[in-house]
Write a protein that holds these residues in place. Structure first.
Motif: not given
Length: 377
Positions: A90-95
């Motif tokens: 989930d690093e650098f991500a919009t989940v």
């Protein structure tokens, strides 16, 4: 360069799996337990030759943050993200969770990982699985990073090459799975036509106005127009219906049309297609490029990259109309004009007709009789 040189250079040969199930074969494999799905399917998820999958959990990455981190860490992150069977991060991500009708925003030129809503299990000794986007998603200039799906793979890697943000929705249909039998003792519905005389016979059935062939390959040429995506449109909402002039600028191809780097277009292809219920076509992109003076041969890697981006995907049995391709230039601009070869095609011939051909009411087919239109959903 001659077209024969393109084929030799790109190493096309016969690049597709030799066998392919149609809808009846997919249903039989599900009933026999050779393919297992953990959820109840919607009535229109089994298409004439594919199984549609829906959007589950989604990670939309901040590609600029990824790029900067990769530079600092000597591309460590970039290599990790290319590993499709890894545990997603989930690093650098919009989940976005797996939630029905949840709006999911894909920014322009963004990288996204989409986990299918369905968990699909099969024995890799029985089937090889390839993937493609549904036509309406491909016409938005979304692109899969890979055209195969392996057992245990957790997500589909997707790039949005559109200059506008795109809104998808949770648990909506997004991609297609093709099932290719690996063993001779498995029921098999269709095969790729690699025999020149057979391809010529089928072409006479499918193309009323004729078609050029190079061996078993069908030559698709640029038709009357291109549709060029407008910029600064705001969000393109896949729950809305759009007219072509709302999203695209139409360019007639009677005069040369310049296609710049990262300029998304939809190209009408000739000739007109009329497929019976026992024949499908796989379109292979070969976007043209110019040989530079003084070079012995073009860069093979770049030729392959440019070629993939004209891929128009799969044409279902029962389809009638013009097909489209989506030429997209990563590095080299090109000038296109009516009659330029944009794609090759190969027939898939089935031993029996599909259970439900394209255009059947339950399938909600959007493009029957298309003149080379943009996205319809």
């Amino acid at each position: 360069m001659k077209l024969q040189d393109h084929i030799e250079l790109l190493g096309l040969g016969h690049p597709l799996p030799l066998r392919l199930l149609h809808d009846t074969g997919i249903r039989e494999a599900l009933e026999a337990g050779r393919i297992h799905i953990d959820r109840e399917l919607l009535p229109d998820q089994i298409q004439p030759a594919t199984l549609d999958v829906r959007i589950g959990k989604v990670r939309v990455y901040d590609t600029e943050a990824m790029r900067l981190t990769a530079l600092v860490e000597n591309a460590r992150l970039r290599v990790t993200l290319a590993d499709l069977d890894r545990e997603p991060t989930d690093e650098f991500a919009t989940v976005y969770p797996d939630e029905k009708d949840l709006p999911i925003i894909l920014p322009p030129y963004s990288y996204t990982e989409i986990t299918p809503h369905e968990t699909i299990i099969w024995n890799p000794e029985d089937y090889f699985v390839t993937t493609d986007l549904r036509s309406s998603r491909g016409r938005l200039i979304l692109q899969l990073a890979s055209d195969f799906f392996l057992p245990g793979q957790q997500h589909l890697a997707v790039w949005n090459w559109n200059p506008n943000p795109i809104i998808l929705y949770g648990q909506s249909k997004f991609a297609q799975f093709f099932f290719h039998p690996n063993r001779d003792d498995l029921p098999n519905n269709g095969y790729v036509v690699t025999n020149d005389p057979e391809a010529k016979d089928l072409a006479r059935t499918v193309f009323e106005d004729g078609v050029e062939l190079l061996g078993p390959y069908l030559l698709f040429r640029l038709g009357d127009h291109l549709l060029r995506f407008k910029r600064d449109l705001g969000n393109i909402d896949t729950n809305k219906k759009y007219l072509d002039d709302q999203l695209y600028e139409r360019k007639e191809t009677t005069k040369p049309v310049h296609l710049g780097v990262q300029e998304p277009v939809i190209a009408q292809l000739h000739p007109y297609v009329k497929l019976p219920p026992d024949i499908g076509i796989k379109i292979l992109g070969i976007a043209p490029f110019s040989q530079q003076s003084g070079f012995i041969r073009p860069n093979i890697l770049m030729a392959g990259l440019e070629a993939r981006c004209a891929n128009a995907g799969w044409v279902d049995p029962g389809y009638e109309g013009y097909v489209t391709a989506h030429p997209f230039r990563f590095q080299n601009p090109v000038t296109l004009q009516r009659g330029d070869v944009l794609a090759l095609g190969l027939f898939y011939k089935y031993s029996t007709s599909v259970g439900r051909a394209y255009g059947s009411p339950v399938l909600r087919s959007h493009y029957q009789g298309s003149t080379g239109t943009g996205t319809r959903s």
